[in-house]
Every structure is written in structure tokens, then in C-alpha cells.
Design a protein around this motif. Structure first.
Motif, PDB file in Angstrom:
ATOM      1  N   GLU A   1      12.662 -21.261  80.989  1.00  0.00           N
ATOM      2  CA  GLU A   1      13.605 -22.326  81.354  1.00  0.00           C
ATOM      3  C   GLU A   1      14.703 -21.792  82.270  1.00  0.00           C
ATOM      4  O   GLU A   1      15.081 -22.445  83.245  1.00  0.00           O
ATOM      5  N   GLU A   2      15.228 -20.602  81.937  1.00  0.00           N
ATOM      6  CA  GLU A   2      16.265 -19.998  82.791  1.00  0.00           C
ATOM      7  C   GLU A   2      15.720 -19.725  84.188  1.00  0.00           C
ATOM      8  O   GLU A   2      16.417 -19.945  85.183  1.00  0.00           O
ATOM      9  N   ILE A   3      14.492 -19.254  84.256  1.00  0.00           N
ATOM     10  CA  ILE A   3      13.875 -18.949  85.553  1.00  0.00           C
ATOM     11  C   ILE A   3      13.717 -20.224  86.364  1.00  0.00           C
ATOM     12  O   ILE A   3      14.106 -20.289  87.531  1.00  0.00           O
ATOM     13  N   SER A   4      13.186 -21.265  85.739  1.00  0.00           N
ATOM     14  CA  SER A   4      12.917 -22.504  86.495  1.00  0.00           C
ATOM     15  C   SER A   4      14.199 -23.228  86.898  1.00  0.00           C
ATOM     16  O   SER A   4      14.168 -24.062  87.791  1.00  0.00           O
ATOM     17  N   ARG A   5      15.327 -22.892  86.264  1.00  0.00           N
ATOM     18  CA  ARG A   5      16.604 -23.508  86.642  1.00  0.00           C
ATOM     19  C   ARG A   5      17.256 -22.821  87.838  1.00  0.00           C
ATOM     20  O   ARG A   5      18.283 -23.285  88.328  1.00  0.00           O
ATOM     21  N   GLN A   6      16.687 -21.728  88.301  1.00  0.00           N
ATOM     22  CA  GLN A   6      17.284 -20.997  89.420  1.00  0.00           C
ATOM     23  C   GLN A   6      17.280 -21.853  90.675  1.00  0.00           C
ATOM     24  O   GLN A   6      16.319 -22.561  90.957  1.00  0.00           O
ATOM     25  N   GLN A   7      18.351 -21.744  91.406  1.00  0.00           N
ATOM     26  CA  GLN A   7      18.492 -22.499  92.652  1.00  0.00           C
ATOM     27  C   GLN A   7      17.671 -21.842  93.751  1.00  0.00           C
ATOM     28  O   GLN A   7      17.614 -20.621  93.837  1.00  0.00           O
ATOM     29  N   VAL A   8      17.025 -22.688  94.557  1.00  0.00           N
ATOM     30  CA  VAL A   8      16.396 -22.187  95.772  1.00  0.00           C
ATOM     31  C   VAL A   8      17.080 -22.891  96.932  1.00  0.00           C
ATOM     32  O   VAL A   8      17.519 -24.036  96.795  1.00  0.00           O
ATOM     33  N   ASP A   9      17.163 -22.198  98.042  1.00  0.00           N
ATOM     34  CA  ASP A   9      17.910 -22.758  99.169  1.00  0.00           C
ATOM     35  C   ASP A   9      17.216 -23.989  99.739  1.00  0.00           C
ATOM     36  O   ASP A   9      15.999 -24.138  99.660  1.00  0.00           O
ATOM     37  N   GLY A  10      18.020 -24.868 100.312  1.00  0.00           N
ATOM     38  CA  GLY A  10      17.521 -26.120 100.865  1.00  0.00           C
ATOM     39  C   GLY A  10      16.500 -25.925 101.962  1.00  0.00           C
ATOM     40  O   GLY A  10      15.544 -26.696 102.083  1.00  0.00           O
TER      41      GLY A  10
ATOM     42  N   SER B   1      14.820 -16.537  91.355  1.00  0.00           N
ATOM     43  CA  SER B   1      14.711 -17.473  92.470  1.00  0.00           C
ATOM     44  C   SER B   1      13.446 -17.184  93.286  1.00  0.00           C
ATOM     45  O   SER B   1      12.728 -18.102  93.696  1.00  0.00           O
ATOM     46  N   ALA B   2      13.153 -15.898  93.495  1.00  0.00           N
ATOM     47  CA  ALA B   2      11.923 -15.523  94.209  1.00  0.00           C
ATOM     48  C   ALA B   2      10.695 -15.979  93.427  1.00  0.00           C
ATOM     49  O   ALA B   2       9.702 -16.432  94.012  1.00  0.00           O
ATOM     50  N   CYS B   3      10.761 -15.894  92.101  1.00  0.00           N
ATOM     51  CA  CYS B   3       9.647 -16.372  91.263  1.00  0.00           C
ATOM     52  C   CYS B   3       9.432 -17.871  91.434  1.00  0.00           C
ATOM     53  O   CYS B   3       8.292 -18.327  91.526  1.00  0.00           O
ATOM     54  N   VAL B   4      10.522 -18.619  91.458  1.00  0.00           N
ATOM     55  CA  VAL B   4      10.416 -20.072  91.634  1.00  0.00           C
ATOM     56  C   VAL B   4       9.748 -20.371  92.982  1.00  0.00           C
ATOM     57  O   VAL B   4       8.855 -21.220  93.072  1.00  0.00           O
ATOM     58  N   LYS B   5      10.147 -19.650  94.006  1.00  0.00           N
ATOM     59  CA  LYS B   5       9.539 -19.843  95.325  1.00  0.00           C
ATOM     60  C   LYS B   5       8.052 -19.503  95.279  1.00  0.00           C
ATOM     61  O   LYS B   5       7.225 -20.228  95.849  1.00  0.00           O
ATOM     62  N   MET B   6       7.713 -18.406  94.601  1.00  0.00           N
ATOM     63  CA  MET B   6       6.298 -18.027  94.470  1.00  0.00           C
ATOM     64  C   MET B   6       5.510 -19.125  93.757  1.00  0.00           C
ATOM     65  O   MET B   6       4.379 -19.421  94.128  1.00  0.00           O
ATOM     66  N   GLN B   7       6.127 -19.727  92.726  1.00  0.00           N
ATOM     67  CA  GLN B   7       5.447 -20.803  91.989  1.00  0.00           C
ATOM     68  C   GLN B   7       5.144 -21.991  92.906  1.00  0.00           C
ATOM     69  O   GLN B   7       4.046 -22.524  92.891  1.00  0.00           O
TER      70      GLN B   7
END
Length: 179
Positions: free
Chosen positions: A87-96, A154-160
Motif C-alpha cells: 500500500e505504501e509503495i502504490s501510494r508513491q507519487q509519480v510525476d505528471g 516511485s520507480a516500482c510504481v512506474k515499472m508496474q
């Protein structure tokens, strides 16, 4: 079989250093060795509880191998070892800018079937997505190495996002081949 230790990390199980870059040859070698040790035939005459432990340990080994051999699950696992929840990982902000790029890539995918020569465009798109994934692997590795867990997450979210897009692109490619 030595007494299984279900408390060890996946890295300890495979005797690998705890880091993003993994020696996949060593990983595969240890995996095959563990699978030989855990083969059901070796426990055919063993007591039921020993058979059950061997099956459980085999499942543990299979899960550990699956996580460590693929970059995204490995990155998520490393963050988990540092105490970050999914949950903490998926809440990370990614840039617009990244999100806009994702929308543009998704639009390209959605219009793929309408193109005269979708194969060339799709090959280019798959290459672009794959290159972006590698870029975010490097971004994760750098952030993780420098203990910048929010940036690593944040990099993980982008990878997802990108892995999902790549799967969709590969599905479209498969659909086009079938037609």
C-alpha cells in the motif's frame, strides 16, 4: 534434506547478496539444486510430516525463485524487506509527465488495430516500453542503493505501469498474429 528454514529471506535461501542486480546464473543453479533435493521421489518412503514439509519447502523455493528472477517482483520484495508495505509503495507519487506518457502509449495501443501496418508500429512501441522499463530498473537500483526508499518505490510504481502496458502490447501482438 537439511531442516528447512522458512524464516530466511529469499536472498539467504539462494545465498545471494541483498541487492537489485542478481546473478541469474547462480540463482538458476541453486534453484535446480534445491529442486533436486526436494523432488517428491526422494520422500516417497518418508513419514507423512516429512513429505508435507518437503512440499511446503518446495513451494517456498518456487515462490522465492519467481520473485528473485524477475526485476519488478524483486524490487517490490527488496522494499518489503525494508519495511514498506504494498500500500505504501502504490501510494508513491509519480510525476505528471510520466502519467501523460502512459496515456499516450495507451492511446497508441488502442489504435493499433486500425493501422494499415500495425506490426512495425507495435514493434517500435514494444521496444520503447521495454527501454523505459530498463530505465526505471536503473532508477530503482540507484535509489535503493542510496537508501532513498520513496524514490525507489516511485520507480516500482512506474515499472508496474509499464509492465502492464507491455503485457497489453504483447497481447495485441498475439491477437494480430492470430488474425
Amino acid at each position: 534434506m537439511s531442516t528447512p528454514d522458512f524464516t530466511q529471506t529469499y536472498f539467504q535461501l539462494f545465498d545471494l547478496p541483498v541487492r537489485f542486480a542478481v546473478d541469474t546464473v547462480a540463482l538458476g543453479d541453486v534453484y535446480r539444486q534445491l529442486q533436486r533435493e526436494l523432488h517428491p521421489d526422494r520422500f516417497a518412503s518418508a513419514a507423512n510430516h516429512e513429505q508435507r514439509i518437503a512440499v511446503q519447502y518446495s513451494a517456498f523455493v518456487n515462490e522465492a525463485y519467481a520473485v528473485l528472477k524477475a526485476p519488478l517482483p524483486r524490487a517490490l520484495y527488496l522494499l518489503e524487506l525494508k519495511g514498506m508495505s504494498q500500500e505504501e509503495i502504490s501510494r508513491q507519487q509519480v510525476d505528471g509527465g510520466f502519467l501523460i506518457e502512459q496515456m499516450e502509449l495507451r492511446e497508441k495501443l488502442e489504435t493499433m488495430h486500425d493501422l494499415v501496418d500495425p506490426d512495425t508500429v507495435l514493434d517500435h512501441l514494444v521496444g520503447e516500453i521495454s527501454a523505459d522499463i530498463k530505465l526505471h530498473h536503473a532508477e530503482f537500483e540507484s535509489a535503493y542503493t542510496h537508501s532513498d526508499l520513496p524514490a525507489a518505490a516511485s520507480a516500482c510504481v512506474k515499472m508496474q505501469y509499464l509492465e502492464k502496458l507491455l503485457q497489453e502490447a504483447e497481447q495485441i501482438e498475439s491477437d494480430l498474429m492470430d488474425n
